[in-house]
Design an enzyme around this catalytic site. Structure first.
Site, PDB file in Angstrom:
ATOM      1  N   MET A  78      24.634   9.321   2.055  1.00 21.97           N
ATOM      2  CA  MET A  78      24.556  10.627   2.696  1.00 21.97           C
ATOM      3  C   MET A  78      24.844  10.533   4.191  1.00 21.97           C
ATOM      4  O   MET A  78      25.493  11.412   4.766  1.00 21.97           O
ATOM      5  CB  MET A  78      23.184  11.264   2.458  1.00 21.97           C
ATOM      6  CG  MET A  78      23.083  12.705   2.934  1.00 21.97           C
ATOM      7  SD  MET A  78      24.250  13.813   2.105  1.00 21.97           S
ATOM      8  CE  MET A  78      23.326  14.219   0.633  1.00 21.97           C
ATOM      9  N   GLU A 123       0.805  -1.217   0.000  1.00 20.11           N
ATOM     10  CA  GLU A 123       0.000   0.000   0.000  1.00 20.11           C
ATOM     11  C   GLU A 123       0.843   1.275   0.000  1.00 20.11           C
ATOM     12  O   GLU A 123       0.425   2.303  -0.528  1.00 20.11           O
ATOM     13  CB  GLU A 123      -0.946   0.014   1.204  1.00 20.11           C
ATOM     14  CG  GLU A 123      -2.054  -1.016   1.147  1.00 20.11           C
ATOM     15  CD  GLU A 123      -1.679  -2.355   1.756  1.00 20.11           C
ATOM     16  OE1 GLU A 123      -2.574  -3.214   1.909  1.00 20.11           O
ATOM     17  OE2 GLU A 123      -0.482  -2.545   2.093  1.00 20.11           O
ATOM     18  N   PHE A 146     -11.370  -6.961  14.434  1.00 24.78           N
ATOM     19  CA  PHE A 146     -10.279  -7.461  13.589  1.00 24.78           C
ATOM     20  C   PHE A 146      -9.947  -6.456  12.488  1.00 24.78           C
ATOM     21  O   PHE A 146     -10.825  -5.999  11.769  1.00 24.78           O
ATOM     22  CB  PHE A 146     -10.675  -8.798  12.973  1.00 24.78           C
ATOM     23  CG  PHE A 146      -9.647  -9.358  12.023  1.00 24.78           C
ATOM     24  CD1 PHE A 146      -8.411  -9.781  12.495  1.00 24.78           C
ATOM     25  CD2 PHE A 146      -9.907  -9.427  10.661  1.00 24.78           C
ATOM     26  CE1 PHE A 146      -7.453 -10.284  11.620  1.00 24.78           C
ATOM     27  CE2 PHE A 146      -8.959  -9.937   9.788  1.00 24.78           C
ATOM     28  CZ  PHE A 146      -7.725 -10.354  10.264  1.00 24.78           C
ATOM     29  N   GLN A 147      -8.686  -6.122  12.381  1.00 28.56           N
ATOM     30  CA  GLN A 147      -8.173  -5.170  11.399  1.00 28.56           C
ATOM     31  C   GLN A 147      -8.874  -3.804  11.477  1.00 28.56           C
ATOM     32  O   GLN A 147      -9.039  -3.116  10.474  1.00 28.56           O
ATOM     33  CB  GLN A 147      -8.275  -5.733   9.977  1.00 28.56           C
ATOM     34  CG  GLN A 147      -7.254  -6.838   9.714  1.00 28.56           C
ATOM     35  CD  GLN A 147      -7.112  -7.209   8.260  1.00 28.56           C
ATOM     36  OE1 GLN A 147      -8.041  -7.048   7.476  1.00 28.56           O
ATOM     37  NE2 GLN A 147      -5.937  -7.705   7.883  1.00 28.56           N
ATOM     38  N   LYS A 186     -17.385  -0.676   6.115  1.00 35.36           N
ATOM     39  CA  LYS A 186     -17.788  -1.632   5.083  1.00 35.36           C
ATOM     40  C   LYS A 186     -19.301  -1.644   4.851  1.00 35.36           C
ATOM     41  O   LYS A 186     -19.763  -1.746   3.698  1.00 35.36           O
ATOM     42  CB  LYS A 186     -17.305  -3.039   5.450  1.00 35.36           C
ATOM     43  CG  LYS A 186     -17.592  -4.067   4.363  1.00 35.36           C
ATOM     44  CD  LYS A 186     -16.955  -5.414   4.642  1.00 35.36           C
ATOM     45  CE  LYS A 186     -17.215  -6.377   3.468  1.00 35.36           C
ATOM     46  NZ  LYS A 186     -16.571  -7.688   3.666  1.00 35.36           N
TER      47      LYS A 186
END
Length: 563
Positions: free
Chosen positions: A468, A52, A114-115, A164
């Site tokens: 760097m 993602e 959940f999630q 959802k």
């Protein structure tokens, strides 16, 4: 008036906004939207990224290179949190993206389901605005508002989180034409214009500093006309690259920690600094107490918050850069500063950017890329030495040709951004300049480039160290190289080939030229693994917190040691 599900409304609203490309990764909470996307797959190009974060960077690269709003999808929980770095990157650089995440059902919110994660709360400090839509009747208007916010005024990322069950519920939908975004001019005050004109006319040694706001405003033509009317040297920030033509005779190079001596000395000696669309990052001004100490500072910016935030301005104009300069160019008479311009151009000759031509170096690679493409390419970068070399040695003659993480400094940004840029500009050559450390953070997106045959060219500047950081350890930490060296047998060519990508190892400039020519003709994604010395440094350099007038290079260090 049609009755549609929330998922259908999401896609219809994206069509309203002219969206045809989406980057994302599905999951349980966002399945209703992806199911509808399957039914409408002829309406959109959806790019399934490997992660993602890659989707958010791709949306960012698409937005920066096209000027449109980039869009990405993610599911709940870790799917949503994986976009956070990309959102923060876009926020720091004022990039308009809309991130649509889905969450657990309304009844499960706040119950550690959940999630489940409060992505709206997490991203509150790094979005221009964000929403959680718990009522399907409000969904369409929220999406329209999100796009309007993302692209109006000072642009930025907006997040919409949708439970959802809202994507499954139905509501009435009626098509609406998007509101036209008007350039911000309501805050441009006549007195401020008058003061600015007076300062310019009284100035003997003016200098223009161009920032990213001029790119965002599409004000390149106005900046050029203004610079020619003021008749003075022009420098830019990393984010301002291309807003003023890098091949113009008045151009002196980048300012700041790795800016040219001509720009840093010129700004330190000018009597008027005209700052256009820049927020004065610490990497630009160095030491605020000594920055442009001989100058009155005239700051032009769309965001009132940026006025006097980091550097105190003597005068300012608040408004869209293009709108402000349109007024200024109409009012300002032709100025003449021949002696001042001549002095600064002598600095350009006296203090050129140089590199060792006895072996393969990143500056020479960048110059060869510029020569072969004639500057007609989009360059994306990761973050580090290679980023600075890409800014220094490629001549950007137009805006939106350099896409780089300036504010957040995100390692892992460039590969995703390059894919977004190529999809938004299919006729352009798109090249990502990466360090080997950065490449390790995003090489999974080679699978995306391979799967969709996105013909980007990945040039890895491979010095087997975090370049760097090592440079700082060398100069400021008595050569204590703490965990910056990669002592492993990883073969990037084999890794890339494992993803189905063409790959070549390069150790000389002749090998690079040959491999780059093949890459341009390949029509497929290509990785060029270019091996350089681990102790190559970016010059000039300003000590952290030091005055930009005291920029130094290797010759200065050698002379100091010889004394």
């Amino acid at each position: 008036m049609k009755q549609l599900t929330g998922a259908q409304i999401v896609l219809e609203c994206l069509k309203e906004q002219g969206v045809d490309t989406i980057f994302g990764y599905p999951g349980g909470a966002i399945l209703n939207i992806y199911d509808e996307l399957y039914k409408q797959k002829d309406e959109f190009t959806h790019i399934l990224t490997s992660h993602e974060q890659g989707a958010s960077h791709a949306a960012d690269g698409y937005a920066r290179s096209t000027g449109k709003v980039g869009v990405c999808f993610a599911t709940s929980g870790p799917g949503a949190t994986n976009t956070v770095t990309g959102i923060a990157t876009a926020y720091m650089d004022s990039v308009p993206i809309v991130v649509i995440t889905c969450n657990v059902g309304v009844g499960l919110l706040g119950k550690d389901s959940f999630q489940e994660v409060d992505i709206s709360g997490i991203t509150l400090p790094i979005t221009k605005h964000n929403f959680i839509v718990k009522d399907v009747d409000k969904l369409a208007d929220t999406i329209r508002r999100a796009f309007r916010i993302a692209k109006s005024g000072r642009p930025g990322p907006v997040l919409i989180d949708i439970p959802k069950d809202v994507t499954a519920a139905k509501a009435s939908y009626t098509y609406q034409e998007p509101e036209k975004i008007i350039r911000s001019s309501e805050h441009i005050r006549e007195m401020d214009i008058y003061t600015a004109i007076s300062l310019i006319e009284e100035s003997k040694r003016p200098f223009i500093l161009v920032g990213g706001g001029a790119v965002i405003s599409d004000a390149a033509d106005e900046v050029r006309e203004f610079a020619e009317k003021v008749h003075c040297p022009v420098c830019d920030t990393l984010m301002g690259k291309g807003a003023f033509d890098g091949t113009n005779a008045l151009y002196t190079g980048m300012i700041g920690m790795h800016g040219t001596k001509a720009s840093n000395k010129g700004v330190s000696e000018c009597d008027l600094l005209i700052a256009i669309g820049t927020r004065f990052s610490d990497r630009v001004f160095g030491n605020a107490a000594t920055f442009a100490k001989n100058a009155a500072i005239l700051q032009i910016d769309i965001d009132p918050v940026e006025i006097n935030k980091n550097v105190m301005a003597y005068a300012h104009i608040i408004g869209d850069v293009k709108a402000v300069l349109t007024v200024m160019n109409r009012r300002l008479s032709q100025q003449n500063h021949n002696a001042w311009v001549k002095k600064i151009m002598e600095y350009k000759v006296k203090y050129p950017l140089t590199y060792d031509k006895g072996r393969l170096t990143c500056p020479e690679i960048i110059e060869k890329i510029y020569e072969r493409t004639k500057g007609d390419a989009i360059i994306t970068t990761e973050v580090g030495q290679h980023q600075m070399w890409a800014a220094q040695f490629f001549k950007y003659d137009a805006p939106r040709k350099l896409l780089t993480s300036g504010g957040l400094g995100t390692m892992g940004y460039g590969l995703g951004a390059s894919m977004g840029a190529k999809l938004g500009n299919p006729d352009k050559v798109v090249i990502n300049i990466a360090g080997d450390g950065c490449f390790r953070m995003n090489l999974n997106e080679l699978a995306t480039a391979s799967r969709y045959n996105i013909p980007i060219i990945e040039v890895i500047i491979n010095n087997s160290v975090l370049g760097m950081v090592r440079q700082w350890q060398d100069l400021f930490y008595d050569e204590r190289y703490s965990y910056t060296t990669f002592n492993d047998p990883v073969d990037f060519v084999k890794v890339a080939e494992g993803f189905g990508v063409i790959a070549k190892k390069v150790t000389t400039i002749e090998e690079f030229e040959f491999a780059f020519e093949e890459a341009l003709d390949a029509g497929r994604p290509v990785v060029l693994d270019c091996h350089i010395d681990l102790d190559d440094k970016v010059w000039p350099m300003v000590n952290p917190g030091g005055s930009i007038s005291e920029a130094f290079d290797q010759n200065d260090l050698n002379q100091k040691e010889a004394q």
